[in-house]
Design a protein around this motif. Structure first.
Motif, mmCIF file in Angstrom:
data_model
loop_
_atom_site.group_PDB
_atom_site.id
_atom_site.type_symbol
_atom_site.label_atom_id
_atom_site.label_comp_id
_atom_site.label_asym_id
_atom_site.label_seq_id
_atom_site.Cartn_x
_atom_site.Cartn_y
_atom_site.Cartn_z
ATOM 1 N N THR A 16 5.947 3.731 -0.512
ATOM 2 C CA THR A 16 5.275 2.202 -0.455
ATOM 3 C C THR A 16 5.946 1.318 0.459
ATOM 4 O OG1 THR A 16 5.561 2.377 -3.066
ATOM 5 C CG2 THR A 16 5.216 0.272 -2.099
ATOM 6 N N MET A 17 4.656 0.551 0.937
ATOM 7 C CA MET A 17 5.298 -0.010 2.051
ATOM 8 C C MET A 17 4.667 -1.738 1.831
ATOM 9 S SD MET A 17 4.248 0.230 6.348
ATOM 10 C CE MET A 17 5.979 0.579 6.906
ATOM 11 N N PHE A 72 0.982 -1.211 -0.030
ATOM 12 C CA PHE A 72 0.037 0.033 0.111
ATOM 13 C C PHE A 72 1.034 1.289 0.107
ATOM 14 C CE2 PHE A 72 0.690 -1.168 4.370
ATOM 15 C CZ PHE A 72 0.752 -0.155 5.200
ATOM 16 N N TYR A 73 0.253 2.352 -0.355
ATOM 17 C CA TYR A 73 1.086 3.646 -0.535
ATOM 18 C C TYR A 73 0.507 4.462 0.771
ATOM 19 C CZ TYR A 73 1.780 1.559 -5.217
ATOM 20 O OH TYR A 73 2.170 0.812 -5.993
#
Length: 58
Positions: free
Chosen positions: A15-16, A3-4
């Motif tokens: 981003t992660m 997810f961002y």
């Protein structure tokens, strides 16, 4: 899951990527207990004139 999110310090999108279980766990800790009562309902914020009381605190 990837997810961002917006990093407010650098104002950049990041981003992660985390496992689904870790993402769910990080969100579940923010759910209140069934009989949890928010304190603001019983504090000075519950009174209509709390705007007048705020300067006394700061």
């Amino acid at each position: 899951m990837t997810f961002y999110y917006l990093n407010y310090y650098t104002e950049q999108m990041k981003t992660m990527t985390v496992p689904p279980a870790e993402l769910i766990e990080s969100q579940v800790i923010h759910i209140s207990d069934k009989h949890f009562t928010m304190l603001c309902y019983y504090s000075f914020l519950s009174t209509p004139d709390y705007v007048d009381l705020l300067p006394r605190l700061y």
